[in-house]
Scaffold this motif. Structure first.
Motif, PDB file in Angstrom:
ATOM      1  N   CYS A 130       1.443   9.407 -11.125  1.00 42.09           N
ATOM      2  CA  CYS A 130       2.403   8.832  -9.955  1.00 42.09           C
ATOM      3  C   CYS A 130       2.448   7.194 -10.219  1.00 42.09           C
ATOM      4  O   CYS A 130       3.450   6.671 -10.195  1.00 42.09           O
ATOM      5  N   LEU A 149       5.183  20.850   8.152  1.00 38.07           N
ATOM      6  CA  LEU A 149       6.421  20.293   7.354  1.00 38.07           C
ATOM      7  C   LEU A 149       7.188  21.526   7.132  1.00 38.07           C
ATOM      8  O   LEU A 149       6.794  22.644   6.917  1.00 38.07           O
ATOM      9  N   PRO A 182       1.638  12.628  -0.198  1.00 32.58           N
ATOM     10  CA  PRO A 182       2.026  12.250   1.119  1.00 32.58           C
ATOM     11  C   PRO A 182       2.063  13.559   1.911  1.00 32.58           C
ATOM     12  O   PRO A 182       1.355  13.710   3.100  1.00 32.58           O
ATOM     13  N   SER A 183       2.590  14.861   1.250  1.00 27.72           N
ATOM     14  CA  SER A 183       2.594  15.979   2.102  1.00 27.72           C
ATOM     15  C   SER A 183       1.315  16.693   2.396  1.00 27.72           C
ATOM     16  O   SER A 183       0.987  17.130   3.299  1.00 27.72           O
ATOM     17  N   ASN A 210      10.289   7.149  -8.246  1.00 23.57           N
ATOM     18  CA  ASN A 210       9.370   7.944  -8.974  1.00 23.57           C
ATOM     19  C   ASN A 210       9.886   9.071  -9.689  1.00 23.57           C
ATOM     20  O   ASN A 210      11.088   9.654  -9.321  1.00 23.57           O
ATOM     21  N   TYR A 220      -1.880   3.992  -0.638  1.00 22.05           N
ATOM     22  CA  TYR A 220      -0.393   3.881  -0.033  1.00 22.05           C
ATOM     23  C   TYR A 220       0.166   4.934   0.782  1.00 22.05           C
ATOM     24  O   TYR A 220       0.643   4.904   1.648  1.00 22.05           O
ATOM     25  N   HIS A 221      -0.007   6.184  -0.017  1.00 19.80           N
ATOM     26  CA  HIS A 221       0.414   7.460   0.602  1.00 19.80           C
ATOM     27  C   HIS A 221      -0.297   7.405   2.188  1.00 19.80           C
ATOM     28  O   HIS A 221       0.473   7.958   3.039  1.00 19.80           O
ATOM     29  N   MET A 277       8.162  13.288   1.373  1.00 20.78           N
ATOM     30  CA  MET A 277       7.799  14.470   2.053  1.00 20.78           C
ATOM     31  C   MET A 277       8.826  15.344   2.356  1.00 20.78           C
ATOM     32  O   MET A 277       9.922  14.988   2.406  1.00 20.78           O
ATOM     33  N   GLU A 278       8.437  16.585   2.592  1.00 24.41           N
ATOM     34  CA  GLU A 278       9.251  17.636   2.841  1.00 24.41           C
ATOM     35  C   GLU A 278       9.862  17.136   4.256  1.00 24.41           C
ATOM     36  O   GLU A 278       9.389  16.694   5.036  1.00 24.41           O
ATOM     37  N   HIS A 317       6.432   1.609   0.254  1.00 26.69           N
ATOM     38  CA  HIS A 317       5.337   1.603  -0.583  1.00 26.69           C
ATOM     39  C   HIS A 317       4.878   2.819  -1.326  1.00 26.69           C
ATOM     40  O   HIS A 317       4.566   2.937  -2.555  1.00 26.69           O
ATOM     41  N   SER A 318       4.889   4.284  -0.600  1.00 33.77           N
ATOM     42  CA  SER A 318       4.546   5.372  -1.243  1.00 33.77           C
ATOM     43  C   SER A 318       5.980   5.734  -1.847  1.00 33.77           C
ATOM     44  O   SER A 318       6.604   5.946  -1.273  1.00 33.77           O
ATOM     45  N   GLU A 335       1.306   5.069   4.722  1.00 38.56           N
ATOM     46  CA  GLU A 335       2.532   5.493   5.066  1.00 38.56           C
ATOM     47  C   GLU A 335       2.488   6.831   6.076  1.00 38.56           C
ATOM     48  O   GLU A 335       3.081   6.918   6.933  1.00 38.56           O
ATOM     49  N   VAL A 336       1.655   7.755   5.706  1.00 38.92           N
ATOM     50  CA  VAL A 336       1.444   8.859   6.517  1.00 38.92           C
ATOM     51  C   VAL A 336       0.885   8.727   7.759  1.00 38.92           C
ATOM     52  O   VAL A 336       0.852   9.504   9.065  1.00 38.92           O
ATOM     53  N   TYR A 370      -0.486  14.579   4.813  1.00 45.64           N
ATOM     54  CA  TYR A 370      -0.085  14.988   6.130  1.00 45.64           C
ATOM     55  C   TYR A 370      -0.910  16.079   6.618  1.00 45.64           C
ATOM     56  O   TYR A 370      -1.130  16.277   7.922  1.00 45.64           O
ATOM     57  N   LEU A 388       6.477   8.660  -2.997  1.00 51.89           N
ATOM     58  CA  LEU A 388       6.922  10.055  -2.904  1.00 51.89           C
ATOM     59  C   LEU A 388       7.586  10.539  -1.312  1.00 51.89           C
ATOM     60  O   LEU A 388       7.165   9.901  -0.451  1.00 51.89           O
ATOM     61  N   VAL A 425      -2.710   4.957  -5.752  1.00 49.85           N
ATOM     62  CA  VAL A 425      -1.489   5.053  -4.952  1.00 49.85           C
ATOM     63  C   VAL A 425      -1.850   5.994  -3.833  1.00 49.85           C
ATOM     64  O   VAL A 425      -0.916   6.038  -2.642  1.00 49.85           O
TER      65      VAL A 425
END
Ligand code: SF4
Ligand code: SF4
Lengths: 190, 601
Positions: B172, B341, B322-323, A36, B252-253, A64-65, A59-60, B256-257, B326, A62, B249
């Motif tokens: 995105c 995080l 994703p954050s 990205n 997908y996030h 994360m922290e 997949h994603s 994953e999370v 989360y 982005l 998207v």
């Protein structure tokens, strides 16, 4: 397992090209990959970020922290800005370059004078060197991004050397291929 | 850079925008229209590479024109693509509403790129509302591969139901790269031959009422189709009793999370696939709708009588990264006591911000700098020149939408604002929607001072041609529309063309036009140096022994002028474009051209 790479810098430094090379290298090496880029104001001197994820199933796009395996920055306060995205134990590759934002040159804010010390405190695994100076030494200041990709390539062992070189070649205009390959090898050899 | 036209490989690495372009070509698109707008711009820039293979591509003056032209192409039989950013659809909303009734022949796909998080947009509007309002399907790809596949499917759906289809991407999706399996050989383009059918293409009330009924029937059929469509699928832990309904998207996030959840990823979310929502909800202990944008799916799922959570857990504003998800996960499972995080370390506190700014040598800087000498209200507009709002220039007071620079100025002046009012639009914006505003000022006897910031290109979105540049998207030379001739035809008598680098001349022109009791137009004309890739003159330097450290030159906000220590600024010779603006500002003559022999490039 995925590998996450976060790149940062300032508009015009070639972050997007570096991201493209890494993503292409991962693809050529046979990995699933997604990446990205921030575009919007990129050309007008704002902060720029690019992120690449590759591995068995990415997949994603982005990160994360605390999720980046590697953080690479072409400007050193931009590295600090993104520091919390790096995993514990992750590698930070930072170019010792200061690009002064207008907020500073107009006197509204101050550019920190202790960047190297801050970097050393924040990043236990730090590679810190002036890649812009290296690039100028190679005859073209704009090659700092490719040198940085070379440095990263030594850390990202999931992609073989020849694949990296092919990705560099495919990502730049023909006339610039030789120069970029030299810059890549220079960075990899550091 | 980038692939020229080549025999498509089986798997390529493409951005979402590039994937849409490649898929449109592979789907036999005949014509493509659009207006540049981040994050949609690269679609036509990529598709035009296929123009030698017979795809007609153009930058239209605005999005309404683009959609109407595509409608014409489509009713004649061609598959057509239209591209725009979210706010562009506001401009194109008028033809969209009726086109939903009158329908299409060749597939017509409208790509609208939304911008959650407002990376480069004035609003965060959710285009799915438009799909509901217009009663047309909306498809939402979540990555580049889906952007490719869904584009092809969008053309199919459009032709199956003879209605336009919206393909909604987000920043995105448009700007993420991924692996794409491309078709080996493109589908043949449709034959073009318009057939008269007034009951279809003329929505006079007598026929419009019949079309209206057909639209509802179409919606029912599409909802059933969507419920069976492979564009909607479950990812993640298929058998989980925790169900998430998401889209694009964001799905997908989520996968994953929150890997422990089953995620219903809706790729064809409207008309709502009701049966699918009902069957997915069956056997779930908990159902959560994770939406980026407005709670459109959530409200609908609730209306079906299904118990679910949504915006109570998920933020209403901003990109759902994703954050953010989360954070949602921590709220879903408070008992797990998931750690927060990592936050920025103390070493990252108080770093100077890096706002975008006008480039060194930018012609807009001189225009704004000249305006700082006057007590006026400035109504600005959308483009690089929006950046004139920031310090040290501070020379924009309002921005609303494309074209509103002129019209808001007019309204303010008519309302009786005591200070002179200035309206600014860019050259591309002038042709997009500035002309009608100018007409308004003249026709209704306004006296605002209008400025066209004419940098000879659509700069903000990465330098696209427009009707004033004399070059088409396909690279052909064409007629060059003249801003001054248009203004004259509208009835403006006071028209001046000024160079913004000539501060004396520009300031004098402003003084006279602000005082005039009739409408006037100043064309601030100089090409964007970033586009023409040319220095304007020798690089400047500040003679440190002549400089008094007064800071006047810093007031023009050129990023090449740096004050890093002490009181006397220096000019960064790599960044300086040699525009000479600063030389004219320095009263002490301290800013001079660097000798030719020490120039860096
Ligand atoms: S891209 Fe051109 S118009 Fe835009 S800020 Fe830079 S110089 Fe000015
Ligand atoms: S001449 Fe002055 S204002 Fe123009 S780009 Fe150089 S430093 Fe900036």
């Amino acid at each position: 397992m995925n590998v996450s790479v976060l790149l940062t810098g300032v508009g015009g430094q070639g972050i997007l090209l570096a991201a493209k090379i890494i993503a292409l290298a991962a693809k050529e090496a046979g990995w699933s990959v997604c990446s990205n880029e921030t575009h919007g104001m990129a050309q007008r001197g704002g902060s720029v970020r690019a992120q690449i994820k590759f591995g068995d199933a990415a997949h994603s796009p982005l990160i994360m922290e605390g999720g980046a395996d590697v953080l690479a920055a072409l400007e050193h306060i931009e590295a600090l800005r993104c520091a919390h995205y790096l995993k514990r134990g992750g590698l930070a590759v930072v170019s010792a370059q200061s690009l002064v934002p207008v907020t500073v040159s107009s006197g509204a804010a101050e550019y920190p004078g202790d960047v190297p010390e801050r970097l050393a405190r924040v990043f236990p695994r730090l590679v810190y060197r002036d890649y812009a100076a290296d690039a100028a030494g190679l005859g073209d200041a704009r090659l700092a991004n490719t040198i940085m990709v070379g440095v990263l390539s030594a850390e990202i062992k999931q992609i073989p050397y020849e694949t990296w070189r092919r990705a560099v070649e495919l990502s730049v205009k023909k006339d610039f291929a030789e120069r970029n390959l030299a810059a890549f090898d220079f960075g990899r050899g550091l | 850079m980038g692939a020229e036209i080549e025999e498509p490989a089986s798997v390529t690495l493409l951005s979402g925008n590039e994937a849409i372009a490649h898929s449109a070509y592979a789907s036999g698109v005949g014509t493509a229209f659009g207006y540049p707008g981040t994050p949609s711009t690269e679609i036509l820039e990529e598709l035009v590479k296929f123009s030698p293979l017979g795809v007609y591509c153009e930058w239209s003056p605005n999005e309404k024109v683009a959609l109407e032209a595509a409608a014409g192409a489509s009713v004649a039989g061609a598959r057509s693509l239209v591209t725009m950013k979210l706010v562009g659809l506001n401009v194109a909303a008028d033809p969209l509403m009726t086109l939903s009734y009158t329908g299409v022949c060749g597939g017509l796909v409208i790509v609208v790129a939304d911008d959650p998080g407002q990376d480069s947009s004035q609003t965060e509007q959710d285009t799915r509302h438009y799909a509901r309002l217009a009663k047309v399907p909306v498809l939402e790809p979540g990555n580049a591969e889906e952007a490719y596949d869904f584009t092809a499917e969008a053309f199919e759906i459009s032709e199956r139901y003879r209605c336009p289809v919206i393909l909604r991407t987000t920043t995105c999706v448009s700007h993420s790269r991924g692996l794409v399996r491309e078709r080996k050989s493109p589908r043949a383009a449709n034959a073009v031959a318009f057939e008269r059918n007034v009951e279809q293409f003329v929505p006079l009330p007598v026929w419009g009422r019949k079309l209206r009924v057909k639209v509802e029937e179409r919606l029912d059929a599409q909802a059933a189709d969507a419920a069976r469509s492979a564009l909607n699928r479950v990812i993640g832990a298929q058998d989980s009793r925790l169900g998430i309904i998401s889209h694009g998207v964001t799905a997908y996030h989520c996968a994953e999370v929150i890997p422990e959840a089953a995620v219903l990823k809706t790729g064809w979310g409207f008309p709502f696939p009701d049966e699918l929502f009902i069957s997915f909800a069956r056997g779930k202990d908990r159902l959560i709708v994770v939406e980026e944008g407005d709670p459109i799916l959530e409200e609908h799922v609730k209306s079906l009588g299904l118990a679910c959570e949504g915006k109570g857990l998920v933020p209403r504003c901003g990109e759902i990264t994703p954050s953010v998800i989360y954070g949602v996960k921590r709220r879903i499972f408070p008992e797990r006591e998931l750690p927060e995080l990592p936050a920025p370390p103390p070493e990252a506190q108080g770093l100077p911000s890096r706002p975008p700014m006008l480039c060194p040598g930018c012609p807009h800087r001189g225009m704004f700098y000249a305006l700082t000498h006057f007590d006026v209200v400035v109504c600005g507009d959308i483009g690089c020149y929006s950046l004139g709002v920031f310090p040290p220039l501070n020379r924009t007071d309002t921005i609303l939408c494309m074209g509103a620079g002129f019209t808001m100025a007019h309204g303010m002046q008519k309302a009786g604002e005591k200070r002179p009012v200035v309206g600014i639009v860019g050259d591309s914006t002038f042709f997009h929607s500035g002309i009608t505003g100018l007409l308004d000022v003249v026709y209704n006897k306004g006296i605002s001072t209008l400025i066209v910031a004419d940098n000879r290109i659509t700069a903000m979105t990465g330098h696209q041609e427009h009707p004033g540049t004399g070059i088409t998207l396909m690279g052909e030379a064409t007629k060059q529309a003249s801003i001054e001739a248009v203004a004259r035809a509208c009835g403006i008598d006071r028209i001046r063309v000024c160079s913004p680098y000539d501060q004396k001349g520009f300031t004098e022109a402003l003084r006279e036009e602000l005082a005039a009791e009739e409408p006037s137009l100043i064309i601030s004309r100089a090409p964007c140096p970033l586009h023409v890739k040319r220095r304007l003159g020798p690089v400047r330097m500040i003679l440190q022994d002549v400089c008094k450290g007064c800071g006047a030159c810093l007031k023009c906000g050129c990023p090449a002028i740096e004050l890093t220590g002490g009181k006397k600024p220096k000019i960064n010779p790599v960044a300086c474009m040699g525009c000479s603006l600063c030389s004219g500002i320095c009263r002490f003559g301290a800013i001079v051209p660097v000798q030719e022999d020490v120039q860096r490039r």
